[in-house]
Structure formats: C-alpha cells, structure tokens
Design a protein around this motif. Structure first.
Motif, PDB file in Angstrom:
ATOM      1  N   ASP A 261       0.857  -1.184   0.000  1.00  0.00           N
ATOM      2  CA  ASP A 261       0.000   0.000   0.000  1.00  0.00           C
ATOM      3  C   ASP A 261       0.889   1.227   0.000  1.00  0.00           C
ATOM      4  O   ASP A 261       2.038   1.178   0.462  1.00  0.00           O
ATOM      5  CB  ASP A 261      -0.923  -0.005   1.227  1.00  0.00           C
ATOM      6  N   ILE A 262       0.349   2.339  -0.496  1.00  0.00           N
ATOM      7  CA  ILE A 262       1.115   3.588  -0.576  1.00  0.00           C
ATOM      8  C   ILE A 262       1.077   4.363   0.731  1.00  0.00           C
ATOM      9  O   ILE A 262       1.858   5.284   0.947  1.00  0.00           O
ATOM     10  CB  ILE A 262       0.585   4.457  -1.731  1.00  0.00           C
ATOM     11  N   ASP A 263       0.151   4.008   1.630  1.00  0.00           N
ATOM     12  CA  ASP A 263      -0.092   4.756   2.859  1.00  0.00           C
ATOM     13  C   ASP A 263       0.586   4.047   4.029  1.00  0.00           C
ATOM     14  O   ASP A 263       0.234   2.908   4.358  1.00  0.00           O
ATOM     15  CB  ASP A 263      -1.599   4.859   3.102  1.00  0.00           C
ATOM     16  N   PRO A 264       1.546   4.702   4.704  1.00  0.00           N
ATOM     17  CA  PRO A 264       2.241   4.038   5.817  1.00  0.00           C
ATOM     18  C   PRO A 264       1.312   3.698   6.977  1.00  0.00           C
ATOM     19  O   PRO A 264       1.568   2.730   7.703  1.00  0.00           O
ATOM     20  CB  PRO A 264       3.316   5.046   6.226  1.00  0.00           C
ATOM     21  N   ASP A 265       0.248   4.485   7.179  1.00  0.00           N
ATOM     22  CA  ASP A 265      -0.712   4.145   8.239  1.00  0.00           C
ATOM     23  C   ASP A 265      -1.386   2.814   7.938  1.00  0.00           C
ATOM     24  O   ASP A 265      -1.631   1.999   8.835  1.00  0.00           O
ATOM     25  CB  ASP A 265      -1.778   5.237   8.372  1.00  0.00           C
ATOM     26  N   VAL A 266      -1.695   2.599   6.662  1.00  0.00           N
ATOM     27  CA  VAL A 266      -2.380   1.370   6.258  1.00  0.00           C
ATOM     28  C   VAL A 266      -1.453   0.162   6.385  1.00  0.00           C
ATOM     29  O   VAL A 266      -1.855  -0.894   6.906  1.00  0.00           O
ATOM     30  CB  VAL A 266      -2.911   1.505   4.819  1.00  0.00           C
ATOM     31  N   THR A 267      -0.221   0.286   5.920  1.00  0.00           N
ATOM     32  CA  THR A 267       0.692  -0.855   5.998  1.00  0.00           C
ATOM     33  C   THR A 267       1.056  -1.174   7.444  1.00  0.00           C
ATOM     34  O   THR A 267       1.178  -2.353   7.814  1.00  0.00           O
ATOM     35  CB  THR A 267       1.970  -0.606   5.183  1.00  0.00           C
ATOM     36  N   SER A 268       1.227  -0.132   8.275  1.00  0.00           N
ATOM     37  CA  SER A 268       1.534  -0.367   9.689  1.00  0.00           C
ATOM     38  C   SER A 268       0.384  -1.106  10.370  1.00  0.00           C
ATOM     39  O   SER A 268       0.604  -2.061  11.133  1.00  0.00           O
ATOM     40  CB  SER A 268       1.801   0.968  10.390  1.00  0.00           C
ATOM     41  N   ARG A 269      -0.827  -0.689  10.073  1.00  0.00           N
ATOM     42  CA  ARG A 269      -2.006  -1.336  10.648  1.00  0.00           C
ATOM     43  C   ARG A 269      -2.101  -2.786  10.177  1.00  0.00           C
ATOM     44  O   ARG A 269      -2.348  -3.692  10.979  1.00  0.00           O
ATOM     45  CB  ARG A 269      -3.257  -0.554  10.244  1.00  0.00           C
ATOM     46  N   ALA A 270      -1.905  -3.008   8.868  1.00  0.00           N
ATOM     47  CA  ALA A 270      -1.980  -4.360   8.331  1.00  0.00           C
ATOM     48  C   ALA A 270      -0.933  -5.269   8.971  1.00  0.00           C
ATOM     49  O   ALA A 270      -1.231  -6.422   9.341  1.00  0.00           O
ATOM     50  CB  ALA A 270      -1.811  -4.327   6.814  1.00  0.00           C
ATOM     51  N   ARG A 271       0.300  -4.764   9.118  1.00  0.00           N
ATOM     52  CA  ARG A 271       1.364  -5.564   9.730  1.00  0.00           C
ATOM     53  C   ARG A 271       0.998  -5.988  11.154  1.00  0.00           C
ATOM     54  O   ARG A 271       1.159  -7.150  11.534  1.00  0.00           O
ATOM     55  CB  ARG A 271       2.656  -4.760   9.715  1.00  0.00           C
ATOM     56  N   GLN A 272       0.509  -5.043  11.936  1.00  0.00           N
ATOM     57  CA  GLN A 272       0.147  -5.333  13.321  1.00  0.00           C
ATOM     58  C   GLN A 272      -0.973  -6.376  13.395  1.00  0.00           C
ATOM     59  O   GLN A 272      -0.911  -7.319  14.197  1.00  0.00           O
ATOM     60  CB  GLN A 272      -0.276  -4.052  14.028  1.00  0.00           C
ATOM     61  N   LEU A 273      -1.998  -6.204  12.573  1.00  0.00           N
ATOM     62  CA  LEU A 273      -3.141  -7.103  12.633  1.00  0.00           C
ATOM     63  C   LEU A 273      -2.785  -8.498  12.137  1.00  0.00           C
ATOM     64  O   LEU A 273      -3.247  -9.505  12.689  1.00  0.00           O
ATOM     65  CB  LEU A 273      -4.302  -6.532  11.826  1.00  0.00           C
ATOM     66  N   LEU A 274      -1.972  -8.581  11.088  1.00  0.00           N
ATOM     67  CA  LEU A 274      -1.548  -9.893  10.582  1.00  0.00           C
ATOM     68  C   LEU A 274      -0.694 -10.632  11.609  1.00  0.00           C
ATOM     69  O   LEU A 274      -0.861 -11.848  11.825  1.00  0.00           O
ATOM     70  CB  LEU A 274      -0.788  -9.731   9.268  1.00  0.00           C
TER      71      LEU A 274
END
Length: 414
Positions: free
Chosen positions: A121-134
């Motif tokens: 994803d281009i948005d660091p907020d989105v990738t950070s959230r995805a990493r944490q949840l995964l």
C-alpha cells in the motif's frame, strides 16, 4: 437466527460464510475454508461485531480531510467474488495491491504454507495497521510493503496471481511484468466511468478477460491516480461525470433543462433483480458521447427522473443530452429515455436505438476485454471500442453479429 449483539464471533463468521455460499459469492471449497477460518472482526476492530460480519458491508478504516473513505476492509461478498475470480491454489505466489490485512490473510489460507502472499500500500498508516493485525492473528508470514503500486511490488519475483483491491484507471506495465506466463490479474478497472472487477489471463504481451463483475472501490492513490471530471448543471443539483470525452463547449449546456422534455420508451424490459451490467457496457462502448449523470440528493428538485441517481447512463451531443429512465410494469420495468435541448429528439432516438440493439443482439452476451500495450497499432487490435490510456489500449469486443463498430477514445491524463 443468530442475534448479532449476543452471538460470539465464531457463530457470526459461520453465519456470514453460510450466507455467502447460499448467495453464490463463495463457490469453491478453498475460498469457503478461508472465510470459515480467518477472524474478520480482528481486522476490523473499529466496527461492531454485527458490522464486521455483515456479508454486504465494508468497514471504513481511514478517511481524508473531506470525510471521504480512502481505505477500508471491503465487503465480504466483494472479497469472495474477487478471490473466486483469482482462482488461487495451494503453493501459488500471490500479490495484493491495497492492504488491509484481512484479504491477505484469506489468501494465505488459500495458498497454504507452500505458497506466499505479499501485500503493498502507498499509505504508511495502512501498511503499519496491516502488519500489526496480521502478526496479532497469526499470519506473520504475509509480507507487507510500503510502495506506490504504479511501479509494481518491490523485491518480489514472478507472481502467479495479482489481486488489486483499489479502483484502477489503467494497468501499469509493472503489473504484467511480474505476472507468470498464463498468470492472472484481478483488478477493479474503470472504463468510461464504469468499474468492473475483471479477471485477466496473461496471453503473451496482452491480457484477455475471463470474467467481469460490477464492483466499487476506493480509488488508486499515487502516480496511478486519475480523477473523473465533473460538469455541474443547475447549480450543483445535477452533474455530468466524464472519464473521457469532455465536451468541446461545456457552456452549450447552459439552460438545457429549461427546454421541454422529450420522452421515448423502448419496449426493452427488465425483470426484478435481473442484472443489466451487459447493457451498461454495451452503451459505454457504443456511444461516443457517453457520460454518467449524478443528482445531489440534498438538492434534488425532481426535475430529472433518471434510472439511477448516483451514476446514470447519459448521452451528450453538443447542446443536447438524453439519459436513461425507467417505469414500472406489471412484471418488472421498462427502459425509456428522457431528452433535453434543441436536438433532444435526435439524441434520445440514438440512445433508444442502442438500447434496442443491445436487447435484440446482445442481451445474453458479455464482452471480451483485451488489454494491449499503448504502442500497439490500431490495425493490430481486434474489433470493438478502443480506449487508449497512458499505458494501455483496451478493447471492449462483442460477438461479431451486430457488433459495435471499431471506434477509438483517448482518455487523456487530467
């Protein structure tokens, strides 16, 4: 029936999956098993359990300064549809453009321990959230990367499947460069304002569609972003949306709705809940002045009566226009056309004739959509509506009898 406020997440997940199977959104055992396994609510902690497990409801996870959703966990029925289109199998290498975490976890279940999943994803907020949840839910093997999708998925080799979960206007070369020969790309692609989730199979230097489904997604950000243009009429009550074909003289439409309305009825009927996506694509391919009309619900005076107030098929020709209308019948509804402007009768007749042609020749058909490099000469393209974008030339091609004649639209960068 399970009461959403008292049921536990597992019971809600089971009920949601059962519903998707009954409705036909889930058709394969692989996709069904993934939906029964992955805890969707863990990837949508912002939402109540009932919303997280609603089969047809997306969960917004981030909005911009205007309150517009720019990231979400897509509705389960849409995710199931795209996973079925992708047809991933155990052991495959799968990429995802547009992160949220849940869809990547579903893919990880499908490809299993011998496969791999990478999501960007281009948005660091989105990738950070995805990493944490995964990580929290046990899907730590899914790779998450911050990148602009225009340039593909970094540090990744050949992919068997690439699934795009944001609305795209074009298909960058990097996406197909990473696809294995005979690999598959699933992408919500916008063509003349209409978005379809299309499963494309790679065939050498071109892509060939194998299925196309109606969908809606938040739009691509970054270098691949492409906004529609909006022409407002009667203040802000009525707007005409253009992907291409911006009118040469927009001011010619001033006062168009002050003229008398022309009404024509087509004899083309539709049954309740009958899909009409083929009709929409036929008209988008056949009409040079194709655009979409939107009516602001807060400002709606009832002057116009379109079939769809959010995105209604409209034909524009200079100082006149005609739009799709509908009226109830005993066993469904009949399509009609309302025309306005000095040449309302002629423009309305053109739209009526194309509706009737679709009904007569292509009612049971779906087009094949081809994707070629933008440098491909016109003579090397199949017959159909040619849409030239930045990277690609798309061809919307129908069965030969009564086919749309070859015509070209260039969708210039805005």
């Amino acid at each position: 029936m399970i009461h959403p406020e008292t049921a536990d997440p597992e019971a809600l997940r089971t009920a949601m999956t059962d519903q998707l199977v009954r409705e036909g959104a889930i058709r394969s055992k692989e996709v069904e098993a993934a939906f029964r396994t992955v805890p969707r609510h863990e990837f949508a902690p912002e939402a109540p359990l009932a919303q997280a497990y609603s089969a047809h409801e997306a969960v917004p996870t981030k909005k911009n300064e205007h309150g517009i959703t720019i990231s979400s966990v897509s509705a389960p029925d849409v995710q199931a549809m795209m996973l079925e289109q992708a047809g991933a199998q155990a052991g495959m290498r799968v990429g995802e453009i547009g992160s949220g975490g849940y869809n990547a976890a579903l893919m990880a279940e499908i490809v299993g321990p011998d496969g791999s999943v990478v999501t960007i994803d281009i948005d660091p907020d989105v990738t950070s959230r995805a990493r944490q949840l995964l990580d929290r839910t046990g899907y730590g093997t899914v790779q998450v990367a911050l990148a602009d999708a225009e340039h593909g998925i970094p540090d990744t080799g050949t992919l068997d499947r690439l699934v795009v979960t944001v609305g795209a206007w074009d298909i960058p070369p990097a996406w197909t460069d990473q696809l294995a020969e005979h690999g598959r790309l699933v992408v919500p692609l916008r063509m003349r304002g209409l978005t379809r989730s299309i499963a494309f199979d790679r065939d050498g230097e071109r892509l060939v569609s194998r299925s196309a489904e109606v969908c809606g997604f938040v739009t691509m950000q970054g270098e691949g972003e492409h906004a529609e243009r909006l022409l407002l009429i009667r203040g802000k009550e009525i707007g005409l949306r253009f992907d291409d074909g911006w009118p040469a003289d927009p001011d010619a439409l001033n006062g168009v709705f002050d003229t008398d309305r022309v009404e024509k009825w087509t004899g083309v009927t539709v049954a309740p809940r009958e899909p009409i996506k083929g009709m929409q694509m036929w008209l988008a391919a056949a009409l040079d002045g194709f655009c979409l009309m939107s009516v602001d619900t807060d400002l709606d005076t009832g002057l116009v009566a379109p079939q769809n107030r959010r995105a209604n098929i409209t034909l524009l020709d200079g100082d006149s226009l005609a739009y799709l209308a509908i009226r109830r019948t005993a066993d469904g509804a009949e399509f009609g056309v309302h025309g306005y402007g000095p040449n309302a009768d002629r423009v309305a007749t053109s739209l009526v004739e194309e509706l009737q042609k679709w009904d007569r020749d292509h009612r049971q058909d779906e087009p094949v959509i081809y994707v070629y490099p933008a440098s491909t000469p016109e003579a090397d393209l199949p017959a159909g509506r040619v849409i030239t974008k930045r990277h690609r030339r798309l061809v919307i091609s129908w069965p030969q009898e009564g086919q749309v004649s070859k015509s070209t639209v260039t969708e210039k960068e805005k």
